[in-house]
Design a protein around this motif. Structure first.
Motif, PDB file in Angstrom:
ATOM      1  N   ILE A  43       0.845  -1.189   0.000  1.00 20.92           N
ATOM      2  CA  ILE A  43       0.000   0.000   0.000  1.00 20.92           C
ATOM      3  C   ILE A  43       0.883   1.242   0.000  1.00 20.92           C
ATOM      4  CG2 ILE A  43      -1.756   1.314   1.274  1.00 20.92           C
ATOM      5  CD1 ILE A  43      -2.601  -1.331   2.586  1.00 20.92           C
ATOM      6  N   THR A  44       0.553   2.205  -0.859  1.00 17.35           N
ATOM      7  CA  THR A  44       1.208   3.517  -0.786  1.00 17.35           C
ATOM      8  C   THR A  44       0.161   4.535  -0.359  1.00 17.35           C
ATOM      9  OG1 THR A  44       0.765   4.251  -3.068  1.00 17.35           O
ATOM     10  CG2 THR A  44       2.696   2.841  -2.708  1.00 17.35           C
ATOM     11  N   ALA A  45       0.549   5.513   0.435  1.00 15.02           N
ATOM     12  CA  ALA A  45      -0.415   6.498   0.936  1.00 15.02           C
ATOM     13  C   ALA A  45       0.294   7.792   1.312  1.00 15.02           C
ATOM     14  CB  ALA A  45      -1.153   5.937   2.151  1.00 15.02           C
ATOM     15  N   GLY A  46      -0.483   8.863   1.467  1.00 11.00           N
ATOM     16  CA  GLY A  46       0.094  10.169   1.771  1.00 11.00           C
ATOM     17  C   GLY A  46       0.433  10.903   0.488  1.00 11.00           C
ATOM     18  N   GLY A  47       1.297  11.896   0.576  1.00 12.06           N
ATOM     19  CA  GLY A  47       1.674  12.680  -0.598  1.00 12.06           C
ATOM     20  C   GLY A  47       3.153  12.999  -0.617  1.00 12.06           C
ATOM     21  N   THR A  48       3.758  12.949  -1.796  1.00 11.34           N
ATOM     22  CA  THR A  48       5.189  13.234  -1.907  1.00 11.34           C
ATOM     23  C   THR A  48       5.457  14.721  -1.727  1.00 11.34           C
ATOM     24  OG1 THR A  48       5.025  13.468  -4.305  1.00 11.34           O
ATOM     25  CG2 THR A  48       5.625  11.289  -3.448  1.00 11.34           C
ATOM     26  N   SER A  49       6.695  15.041  -1.395  1.00  7.68           N
ATOM     27  CA  SER A  49       7.130  16.421  -1.209  1.00  7.68           C
ATOM     28  C   SER A  49       8.378  16.643  -2.061  1.00  7.68           C
ATOM     29  CB  SER A  49       7.444  16.673   0.277  1.00  7.68           C
ATOM     30  OG  SER A  49       7.891  17.987   0.489  1.00  7.68           O
ATOM     31  N   GLU A  50       8.313  17.600  -2.979  1.00  7.52           N
ATOM     32  CA  GLU A  50       9.411  17.832  -3.922  1.00  7.52           C
ATOM     33  C   GLU A  50      10.265  19.009  -3.465  1.00  7.52           C
ATOM     34  OE1 GLU A  50       9.716  15.545  -6.463  1.00  7.52           O
ATOM     35  OE2 GLU A  50       7.991  14.634  -5.453  1.00  7.52           O
ATOM     36  N   LYS A  51      11.533  18.777  -3.276  1.00  7.34           N
ATOM     37  CA  LYS A  51      12.443  19.733  -2.658  1.00  7.34           C
ATOM     38  C   LYS A  51      12.782  20.899  -3.587  1.00  7.34           C
ATOM     39  CE  LYS A  51      17.031  19.747  -0.490  1.00  7.34           C
ATOM     40  NZ  LYS A  51      18.191  18.885  -0.132  1.00  7.34           N
ATOM     41  N   ILE A  52      12.647  22.124  -3.064  1.00  3.58           N
ATOM     42  CA  ILE A  52      13.116  23.322  -3.755  1.00  3.58           C
ATOM     43  C   ILE A  52      14.530  23.665  -3.276  1.00  3.58           C
ATOM     44  CG2 ILE A  52      12.737  25.799  -4.113  1.00  3.58           C
ATOM     45  CD1 ILE A  52       9.744  25.269  -3.704  1.00  3.58           C
ATOM     46  N   ASP A  53      14.693  23.721  -1.958  1.00  6.87           N
ATOM     47  CA  ASP A  53      16.012  23.827  -1.341  1.00  6.87           C
ATOM     48  C   ASP A  53      15.934  23.084  -0.009  1.00  6.87           C
ATOM     49  OD1 ASP A  53      14.742  25.520   0.455  1.00  6.87           O
ATOM     50  OD2 ASP A  53      15.596  27.361  -0.373  1.00  6.87           O
TER      51      ASP A  53
END
Length: 251
Positions: free
Chosen positions: A5-15
């Motif tokens: 199972i995958t769940a939640g949301g990814t976070s893409e790094k700016i810095d």
């Protein structure tokens, strides 16, 4: 039975202190994990540090941060284990920052662009090539300066993680998710059916953000043959998904 199972949301790094993320809480993933958990079932649960998590300590947690990290984790799990089903409910970012530009940097880039194409019309191929050149700019700052009044981000498209699943395990039962905002049922259904075909999914849970809340969650579990069942809460949706997987695994 073994379930991923995958769940939640990814976070893409700016810095090192900023990122682009989404509002996925992971609550539906928790409901799904709780419904599936039995002593005879092994659950690998991939999620993020900020999402809600199952409280059952017998569920194997795998924490990820961004889309690249998710891809690496799934490739590892799918290569090492056989899964009867994969339930990919995670809200994966479609784009990730390629580079950032201050106002001064953007003006320099635009002036170069105008100089290179002076007197000529600029087509999409030219523009794409210029953007790719900007993507090559090194991002060396651990924290982007806040002195600029405007910060410009160049985002690049992430690969579709769901497409990895059937490539690595063609026989697994795949449940994908499709979230749209304020659309008709016909549009939601059509997009979900296209997603089933494109991603080789066995089921897609289609839902509309305007009908998702803490207590209410209207969702349609759509199968490859076009049939669907409806849930109005996260608990109902979780039970629908389990019933569909159990039935499909017996065929």
């Amino acid at each position: 039975m073994r379930i991923l199972i995958t769940a939640g949301g990814t976070s893409e790094k700016i810095d090192d202190v900023r990122s682009i993320t989404n509002h996925s809480s992971g609550r539906l993933g928790v409901a799904i994990a709780n419904v599936f958990y039995e002593k005879t079932t092994t659950i690998d649960y991939v999620t993020t540090t900020s999402a809600q998590k199952p409280s059952n300590t017998n569920i194997n947690l795998h924490l990820i941060s961004d889309t690249k990290n998710l891809s690496t984790t799934l490739e590892s799990l799918l290569s090492q284990n056989h899964y009867d089903a994969v339930i990919h409910s995670m809200a994966v970012s479609d784009f990730t920052p390629a580079t950032s530009l201050s106002e001064e940097q953007l003006l320099t880039a635009l002036n170069r662009l105008l100089k290179n194409y002076q007197g000529n019309s600029l087509n999409m191929t030219d523009l794409t090539n210029e953007i790719r050149e900007l993507e090559k700019l090194p991002v060396t700052e651990k924290k982007i300066s806040s002195e600029t009044d405007h910060l410009f981000l160049i985002l690049k498209k992430n690969p579709k993680i769901i497409q990895l699943i059937k490539q690595l395990q063609p026989e697994t039962i795949l449940v994908g998710f499709k979230l749209l905002v304020d659309v008709s049922f016909n549009e939601l259904y059509t997009v979900a059916m296209n997603s089933i075909k494109k991603n080789q999914a066995d089921f897609i849970l289609a839902n509309d953000l305007t009908k998702v809340g803490e207590k209410q969650h209207l969702g349609y579990l759509i199968a490859q043959d076009g049939s669907y069942t409806t849930g109005t809460t996260k608990q109902e949706i979780a039970e629908l998904i389990k019933a569909a997987i159990v039935t499909a695994s017996k065929k």
